[in-house]
Design a protein around this motif. Structure first.
Motif, PDB file in Angstrom:
ATOM      1  N   GLY A 270       1.148  -1.046  -0.004  1.00  0.00           N
ATOM      2  CA  GLY A 270       0.091  -0.057   0.065  1.00  0.00           C
ATOM      3  C   GLY A 270       1.023   0.989   0.361  1.00  0.00           C
ATOM      4  O   GLY A 270       0.556   2.123  -0.796  1.00  0.00           O
ATOM      5  N   VAL A 271       1.652   0.592   1.014  1.00  0.00           N
ATOM      6  CA  VAL A 271       2.499   2.301   0.928  1.00  0.00           C
ATOM      7  C   VAL A 271       3.065   2.523  -0.328  1.00  0.00           C
ATOM      8  O   VAL A 271       4.071   3.926  -1.038  1.00  0.00           O
ATOM      9  N   ALA A 272       3.984   1.707  -0.879  1.00  0.00           N
ATOM     10  CA  ALA A 272       4.796   1.448  -2.478  1.00  0.00           C
ATOM     11  C   ALA A 272       3.440   2.303  -3.655  1.00  0.00           C
ATOM     12  O   ALA A 272       4.395   2.802  -4.092  1.00  0.00           O
ATOM     13  N   GLY A 273       2.787   1.781  -3.317  1.00  0.00           N
ATOM     14  CA  GLY A 273       1.034   2.034  -4.217  1.00  0.00           C
ATOM     15  C   GLY A 273       1.090   3.828  -3.987  1.00  0.00           C
ATOM     16  O   GLY A 273       1.335   3.851  -5.457  1.00  0.00           O
ATOM     17  N   VAL A 274       1.066   3.982  -2.801  1.00  0.00           N
ATOM     18  CA  VAL A 274       1.274   5.202  -2.392  1.00  0.00           C
ATOM     19  C   VAL A 274       2.008   6.474  -2.931  1.00  0.00           C
ATOM     20  O   VAL A 274       1.809   7.152  -4.038  1.00  0.00           O
ATOM     21  N   PHE A 275       3.553   5.831  -3.275  1.00  0.00           N
ATOM     22  CA  PHE A 275       4.556   6.608  -3.246  1.00  0.00           C
ATOM     23  C   PHE A 275       4.959   6.549  -4.905  1.00  0.00           C
ATOM     24  O   PHE A 275       5.185   7.702  -5.514  1.00  0.00           O
ATOM     25  N   LEU A 276       4.423   5.653  -5.623  1.00  0.00           N
ATOM     26  CA  LEU A 276       3.984   5.526  -7.212  1.00  0.00           C
ATOM     27  C   LEU A 276       3.465   6.221  -7.416  1.00  0.00           C
ATOM     28  O   LEU A 276       4.023   6.711  -8.731  1.00  0.00           O
ATOM     29  N   ALA A 277       2.147   6.388  -6.841  1.00  0.00           N
ATOM     30  CA  ALA A 277       1.116   7.429  -7.607  1.00  0.00           C
ATOM     31  C   ALA A 277       1.323   9.214  -7.475  1.00  0.00           C
ATOM     32  O   ALA A 277       1.363   9.304  -8.179  1.00  0.00           O
ATOM     33  N   LEU A 278       1.919   9.060  -6.775  1.00  0.00           N
ATOM     34  CA  LEU A 278       2.974  10.236  -6.176  1.00  0.00           C
ATOM     35  C   LEU A 278       3.416  10.684  -7.257  1.00  0.00           C
ATOM     36  O   LEU A 278       3.913  11.757  -7.838  1.00  0.00           O
ATOM     37  N   PHE A 279       4.677   9.892  -7.678  1.00  0.00           N
ATOM     38  CA  PHE A 279       6.133   9.996  -8.497  1.00  0.00           C
ATOM     39  C   PHE A 279       5.404  10.485 -10.149  1.00  0.00           C
ATOM     40  O   PHE A 279       5.552  11.138 -10.564  1.00  0.00           O
ATOM     41  N   LEU A 280       4.297   9.192 -10.168  1.00  0.00           N
ATOM     42  CA  LEU A 280       3.620   9.343 -11.220  1.00  0.00           C
ATOM     43  C   LEU A 280       2.819  11.392 -11.713  1.00  0.00           C
ATOM     44  O   LEU A 280       3.315  11.657 -12.370  1.00  0.00           O
ATOM     45  N   PHE A 281       1.834  11.325 -10.584  1.00  0.00           N
ATOM     46  CA  PHE A 281       1.332  12.827 -10.381  1.00  0.00           C
ATOM     47  C   PHE A 281       2.820  13.470 -10.451  1.00  0.00           C
ATOM     48  O   PHE A 281       1.834  14.830 -11.441  1.00  0.00           O
ATOM     49  N   TYR A 282       3.375  13.493  -9.906  1.00  0.00           N
ATOM     50  CA  TYR A 282       4.247  14.895 -10.125  1.00  0.00           C
ATOM     51  C   TYR A 282       5.646  14.833 -10.569  1.00  0.00           C
ATOM     52  O   TYR A 282       6.307  15.850 -11.153  1.00  0.00           O
ATOM     53  N   SER A 283       5.593  13.369 -11.377  1.00  0.00           N
ATOM     54  CA  SER A 283       5.949  14.398 -12.569  1.00  0.00           C
ATOM     55  C   SER A 283       6.198  14.715 -13.842  1.00  0.00           C
ATOM     56  O   SER A 283       6.362  15.378 -14.639  1.00  0.00           O
ATOM     57  N   VAL A 284       4.223  15.353 -13.828  1.00  0.00           N
ATOM     58  CA  VAL A 284       4.071  16.720 -14.663  1.00  0.00           C
ATOM     59  C   VAL A 284       3.040  17.777 -13.888  1.00  0.00           C
ATOM     60  O   VAL A 284       2.799  19.049 -14.377  1.00  0.00           O
ATOM     61  N   VAL A 285       3.091  17.272 -12.454  1.00  0.00           N
ATOM     62  CA  VAL A 285       1.966  17.981 -11.772  1.00  0.00           C
ATOM     63  C   VAL A 285       3.447  19.031 -10.827  1.00  0.00           C
ATOM     64  O   VAL A 285       4.016  18.423 -10.180  1.00  0.00           O
ATOM     65  N   THR A 286       3.255  20.567 -10.533  1.00  0.00           N
ATOM     66  CA  THR A 286       3.999  21.000  -9.817  1.00  0.00           C
ATOM     67  C   THR A 286       3.763  20.623  -7.873  1.00  0.00           C
ATOM     68  O   THR A 286       2.598  20.601  -8.123  1.00  0.00           O
TER      69      THR A 286
END
Length: 233
Positions: A26-42
Motif C-alpha cells: 500500500g505504501v509503495a503504491g502511494v509513493f508510485l502514484a505520487l511519483f507519476l503525479f509529480y512527474s507532470v504536476v507541480t
C-alpha cells in the motif's frame, strides 16, 4: 493444548506477515502514484517548506519551469552539487566513497537523492529516512527524466533562509528573474546551496567567492564534455 497454542501462534504470525506485506504494498503504491503525479504536476509544498513556513511565518517561493531559467544556472548547480548527474542512476559511488573518507564532513548525496528527500520525505539523518531515500531514488530515476528531476530541485531547494527556488533567489539576491542570471550570479547561488542559512550570494564571504569561481569553471567544463546533455535542450 500445546499443539493448539503452537498452531495459534503460527496462524498469528501468518496474519502479521500478511498485514505487513499488505501495508508495504500500500505504501509503495502511494509513493508510485505520487511519483507519476509529480512527474507532470507541480509539487504543492514540501515538508521543509512547510516547516520553515511555520517557523518564520512566511516563505518566498514561486515555481518556474526549467526553460524559464538561465541554462547556466542549471549547469552551475549540477557542477556544484552533482557533476556526474547525467551519468548515474541516482547514486554516485565515487561521491559516496569520498564522503566516507572525509569522515562525514562532506555530503555524498546526488541531486536525485536530494529531490527525494525534499519532496517526499523529511530532513535529518535518521536511518528510516535514509533507507526510504535509498529505496525511492532509483524509482524516481526510472519514472522521471533527468530534466524533470533537475527542474524540481531548482524549484524546491532552499537558497536563502526561507527562500526556495531559483525564481525567489534570483530576485532576492540580484533583482533579476532566473532567466537573466549571469554566469557569475548563477555560480554564487550554487555556492550557497549546501548551507543557505549561513552563506549569502548577495554578500559572499571569501570562501563563497572562491567556491563560485570553481563552480563557474565547472559549469563550463560539464557543458564542453557533455555532462550537461541530459538536461540541456
Amino acid at each position: 493444548m500445546l499443539a493448539y497454542r503452537g498452531a495459534w501462534r503460527r496462524q498469528l504470525q501468518k496474519i502479521k506477515r500478511r498485514w505487513f506485506w499488505g501495508g508495504a504494498r500500500g505504501v509503495a503504491g502511494v509513493f508510485l502514484a505520487l511519483f507519476l503525479f509529480y512527474s507532470v504536476v507541480t509539487p504543492p509544498i514540501t515538508h521543509t517548506i512547510w516547516a520553515e513556513q511555520r517557523r518564520l511565518g512566511e516563505v518566498d517561493r514561486m515555481w518556474v519551469p526549467l526553460e524559464e531559467m538561465a541554462p547556466v544556472l542549471a549547469r552551475s548547480v549540477v557542477a556544484a552539487e552533482d557533476a556526474q548527474f547525467c551519468r548515474h542512476w541516482g547514486f554516485d559511488a565515487r561521491a559516496i566513497q569520498a564522503a566516507i573518507e572525509a569522515g562525514g564532513s562532506r555530503g555524498g548525496s546526488t541531486i536525485s537523492q536530494q529531490v527525494v528527500k525534499n519532496v517526499f520525505l523529511w530532513q535529518g539523518r535518521s536511518w528510516p529516512r535514509k533507507v526510504l531515500e535509498t529505496l525511492l531514488t532509483p524509482v524516481v530515476e526510472i519514472v522521471w527524466s533527468k530534466r524533470r528531476i533537475l527542474e524540481v530541485y531548482l524549484n524546491v531547494a532552499e537558497m536563502d533562509e526561507g527562500v526556495f527556488g531559483a525564481e525567489a533567489a534570483a530576485r532576492k539576491y540580484f533583482g533579476v528573474g532566473p532567466e537573466d542570471l549571469s554566469a557569475r550570479q548563477a555560480a554564487l547561488i550554487a555556492a550557497v546551496l549546501p548551507n543557505p542559512k549561513e552563506r549569502s550570494a548577495r554578500k559572499p564571504s571569501g570562501f563563497v567567492q572562491r567556491r563560485a569561481r570553481q563552480i563557474q569553471d565547472g559549469a563550463a567544463t560539464i557543458r564542453a564534455d557533455g555532462r550537461a546533455d541530459c538536461f540541456e535542450d
